[in-house]
Design a protein around this motif. Structure first.
Motif, PDB file in Angstrom:
ATOM      1  N   ILE A 194      -6.747 -13.271   3.544  1.00  0.00           N
ATOM      2  CA  ILE A 194      -5.621 -13.391   4.480  1.00  0.00           C
ATOM      3  C   ILE A 194      -4.339 -13.678   3.722  1.00  0.00           C
ATOM      4  CG2 ILE A 194      -4.672 -14.657   6.445  1.00  0.00           C
ATOM      5  CD1 ILE A 194      -7.102 -12.963   7.158  1.00  0.00           C
ATOM      6  N   GLU A 195      -4.414 -14.578   2.755  1.00  0.00           N
ATOM      7  CA  GLU A 195      -3.233 -14.919   1.966  1.00  0.00           C
ATOM      8  C   GLU A 195      -2.663 -13.690   1.265  1.00  0.00           C
ATOM      9  OE1 GLU A 195      -2.299 -17.440  -2.091  1.00  0.00           O
ATOM     10  OE2 GLU A 195      -3.726 -18.296  -0.661  1.00  0.00           O
ATOM     11  N   ASN A 196      -3.551 -12.839   0.762  1.00  0.00           N
ATOM     12  CA  ASN A 196      -3.116 -11.667   0.005  1.00  0.00           C
ATOM     13  C   ASN A 196      -2.543 -10.563   0.879  1.00  0.00           C
ATOM     14  OD1 ASN A 196      -3.782 -11.422  -3.131  1.00  0.00           O
ATOM     15  ND2 ASN A 196      -5.281 -12.805  -2.216  1.00  0.00           N
ATOM     16  N   ILE A 197      -3.064 -10.398   2.089  1.00  0.00           N
ATOM     17  CA  ILE A 197      -2.659  -9.241   2.890  1.00  0.00           C
ATOM     18  C   ILE A 197      -1.711  -9.587   4.033  1.00  0.00           C
ATOM     19  CG2 ILE A 197      -4.858  -8.125   2.364  1.00  0.00           C
ATOM     20  CD1 ILE A 197      -5.691  -8.586   5.276  1.00  0.00           C
ATOM     21  N   PHE A 198      -1.404 -10.872   4.235  1.00  0.00           N
ATOM     22  CA  PHE A 198      -0.616 -11.253   5.413  1.00  0.00           C
ATOM     23  C   PHE A 198       0.710 -10.512   5.494  1.00  0.00           C
ATOM     24  CE2 PHE A 198       2.565 -13.990   7.518  1.00  0.00           C
ATOM     25  CZ  PHE A 198       2.027 -13.955   8.800  1.00  0.00           C
TER      26      PHE A 198
ATOM     27  N   TYR B  12      -5.719  -5.273  15.395  1.00  0.00           N
ATOM     28  CA  TYR B  12      -5.112  -5.272  14.070  1.00  0.00           C
ATOM     29  C   TYR B  12      -6.004  -4.582  13.032  1.00  0.00           C
ATOM     30  CZ  TYR B  12      -1.428  -8.689  15.209  1.00  0.00           C
ATOM     31  OH  TYR B  12      -0.318  -9.324  15.718  1.00  0.00           O
ATOM     32  N   SER B  13      -7.111  -4.018  13.458  1.00  0.00           N
ATOM     33  CA  SER B  13      -8.101  -3.541  12.496  1.00  0.00           C
ATOM     34  C   SER B  13      -7.546  -2.471  11.557  1.00  0.00           C
ATOM     35  CB  SER B  13      -9.345  -3.014  13.220  1.00  0.00           C
ATOM     36  OG  SER B  13      -9.027  -1.923  14.068  1.00  0.00           O
ATOM     37  N   TRP B  14      -6.736  -1.572  12.066  1.00  0.00           N
ATOM     38  CA  TRP B  14      -6.215  -0.495  11.230  1.00  0.00           C
ATOM     39  C   TRP B  14      -5.367  -1.057  10.091  1.00  0.00           C
ATOM     40  CZ3 TRP B  14      -1.325   1.141   9.821  1.00  0.00           C
ATOM     41  CH2 TRP B  14      -1.262   2.377   9.186  1.00  0.00           C
ATOM     42  N   SER B  15      -4.461  -1.982  10.403  1.00  0.00           N
ATOM     43  CA  SER B  15      -3.597  -2.534   9.366  1.00  0.00           C
ATOM     44  C   SER B  15      -4.387  -3.376   8.369  1.00  0.00           C
ATOM     45  CB  SER B  15      -2.467  -3.366   9.985  1.00  0.00           C
ATOM     46  OG  SER B  15      -2.976  -4.416  10.772  1.00  0.00           O
ATOM     47  N   PHE B  16      -5.434  -4.080   8.846  1.00  0.00           N
ATOM     48  CA  PHE B  16      -6.290  -4.847   7.936  1.00  0.00           C
ATOM     49  C   PHE B  16      -7.021  -3.914   6.989  1.00  0.00           C
ATOM     50  CE2 PHE B  16      -7.335  -9.450   8.410  1.00  0.00           C
ATOM     51  CZ  PHE B  16      -6.205  -9.805   9.116  1.00  0.00           C
ATOM     52  N   ASN B  17      -7.597  -2.845   7.511  1.00  0.00           N
ATOM     53  CA  ASN B  17      -8.304  -1.892   6.657  1.00  0.00           C
ATOM     54  C   ASN B  17      -7.387  -1.311   5.594  1.00  0.00           C
ATOM     55  OD1 ASN B  17     -10.753  -2.165   8.048  1.00  0.00           O
ATOM     56  ND2 ASN B  17     -10.261  -0.523   9.479  1.00  0.00           N
TER      57      ASN B  17
ATOM     58  N   ALA C  24      -4.608  -2.655   4.389  1.00  0.00           N
ATOM     59  CA  ALA C  24      -4.181  -3.682   3.442  1.00  0.00           C
ATOM     60  C   ALA C  24      -5.286  -4.018   2.447  1.00  0.00           C
ATOM     61  CB  ALA C  24      -3.745  -4.927   4.198  1.00  0.00           C
ATOM     62  N   ILE C  25      -6.523  -4.097   2.918  1.00  0.00           N
ATOM     63  CA  ILE C  25      -7.638  -4.395   2.015  1.00  0.00           C
ATOM     64  C   ILE C  25      -7.899  -3.210   1.088  1.00  0.00           C
ATOM     65  CG2 ILE C  25     -10.101  -4.952   1.884  1.00  0.00           C
ATOM     66  CD1 ILE C  25      -9.764  -6.445   4.535  1.00  0.00           C
ATOM     67  N   ARG C  26      -7.681  -2.028   1.602  1.00  0.00           N
ATOM     68  CA  ARG C  26      -7.818  -0.829   0.757  1.00  0.00           C
ATOM     69  C   ARG C  26      -6.812  -0.876  -0.395  1.00  0.00           C
ATOM     70  NH1 ARG C  26      -6.591   5.394   2.679  1.00  0.00           N
ATOM     71  NH2 ARG C  26      -7.457   6.433   0.865  1.00  0.00           N
ATOM     72  N   GLU C  27      -5.605  -1.343  -0.118  1.00  0.00           N
ATOM     73  CA  GLU C  27      -4.605  -1.475  -1.171  1.00  0.00           C
ATOM     74  C   GLU C  27      -5.036  -2.519  -2.201  1.00  0.00           C
ATOM     75  OE1 GLU C  27      -0.920  -2.290   0.761  1.00  0.00           O
ATOM     76  OE2 GLU C  27      -0.679  -0.242   1.534  1.00  0.00           O
TER      77      GLU C  27
END
Length: 287
Positions: free
Chosen positions: A67-71, A241-246, A248-251
């Protein structure tokens, strides 16, 4: 000489101040004070290594660092975020999880803390990110064991590590019936010591325990698994929010983005082995 000393002191102070602010830039997004600008992220209980409080009362763990990394990539109009504990039956973006002194009610939109996808009706009630972590329940034998090439003999004995592994074995009653006895062990060290001494013939264990055990390379898992536990993030169906989480984690995972692959080191840090991560997110452009 005095002027030179003053200049050096000022330069050192500037460097130290720069390091302090550079080190805490991401952590500044977290707040314990909840306002309308705070994205609330729910959890039901502390669950190490996913989400827990350290000795200083600060949230730590794999999910906390994710969460800290992708917020900054997923926050939208929110300025900060806060973790908030809720009941196990909490409904995202429907149930109130916090009321401030002005009687303003707040609802959480995301659930983390080692949330499992294959439990109850959870798959139907929420939206999910792509699977991040998987934990398989496997049967392990010595690398030279005859059980790798033959049926389990009637006199075979099994050892079990963890309640999760025992639950999986009990669900597979036909497989369990192959063993004459089943003994529970408090740790991987105890179970594999019994396996090495010939007291038992196989160990039923989680990936989490097996791959973090020093010396696991001399053992082999039998084909198949007793259960697969999938971990991901939950999102309210009416505010997904699933699309933006996916994305961000992909990045985080990409070797070509930012600081390179920062996801794999995070997995190894908290789980002990990189194979715990099964994240794979493909867009239409990738197919």
């Amino acid at each position: 000489m005095k002027n030179i000393k003053k200049f050096i002191s000022a330069a050192v102070c500037a460097v130290l101040i720069g390091c302090i602010f550079a080190g805490c830039s991401k952590a500044e997004n977290y707040t314990a004070e909840i306002t309308e600008e705070t994205l609330l992220i729910a959890y039901t209980q502390e669950n190490k290594p996913f989400l827990y409080k350290d000795e200083n009362g600060k949230f730590a763990g794999f999910d906390a660092e994710i969460i800290e990394n992708i917020f900054d990539s997923v926050k939208g109009e929110y300025k900060n975020y806060s973790f908030i504990q809720v009941d196990k039956d909490y409904k995202l973006n429907e149930d109130v999880c916090y009321t401030d002194e002005n009687k303003t009610e707040y609802k959480a939109k995301i659930m983390c803390g080692g949330t499992q996808k294959n439990i109850g009706t959870a798959n139907e009630d929420v939206n999910w990110s792509v699977n991040i972590i998987e934990n398989n329940i496997i049967t392990v034998v010595p690398a030279e064991s005859e059980l790798l090439h033959a049926d389990i003999p009637a006199e075979a004995k099994a050892g079990v590590i963890s309640k999760t592994a025992m639950q999986a074995l009990n669900k597979n009653s036909a497989f369990k019936s192959n063993f004459q006895t089943v003994t529970e062990y408090a740790s991987a060290a105890e179970a594999f010591a019994a396996l090495d001494s010939g007291e038992i013939d196989a160990v039923i264990t989680e990936d989490f325990d097996f791959y973090c055990f020093d010396g696991h390379e001399k053992y082999t898992a039998l084909p198949g698994m007793l259960d697969k536990i999938e971990y991901a993030y939950q999102f309210a169906k009416n505010d997904d929010y699933s699309w933006s989480f996916n994305e961000a984690i992909r990045e985080m995972q990409s070797a070509d983005y930012g600081d390179g692959d920062t996801l794999t080191p995070l997995v190894e840090k908290h789980f002990g082995y990189k194979e715990a991560c099964v994240f794979e997110y493909l867009t239409d452009g990738d197919k």
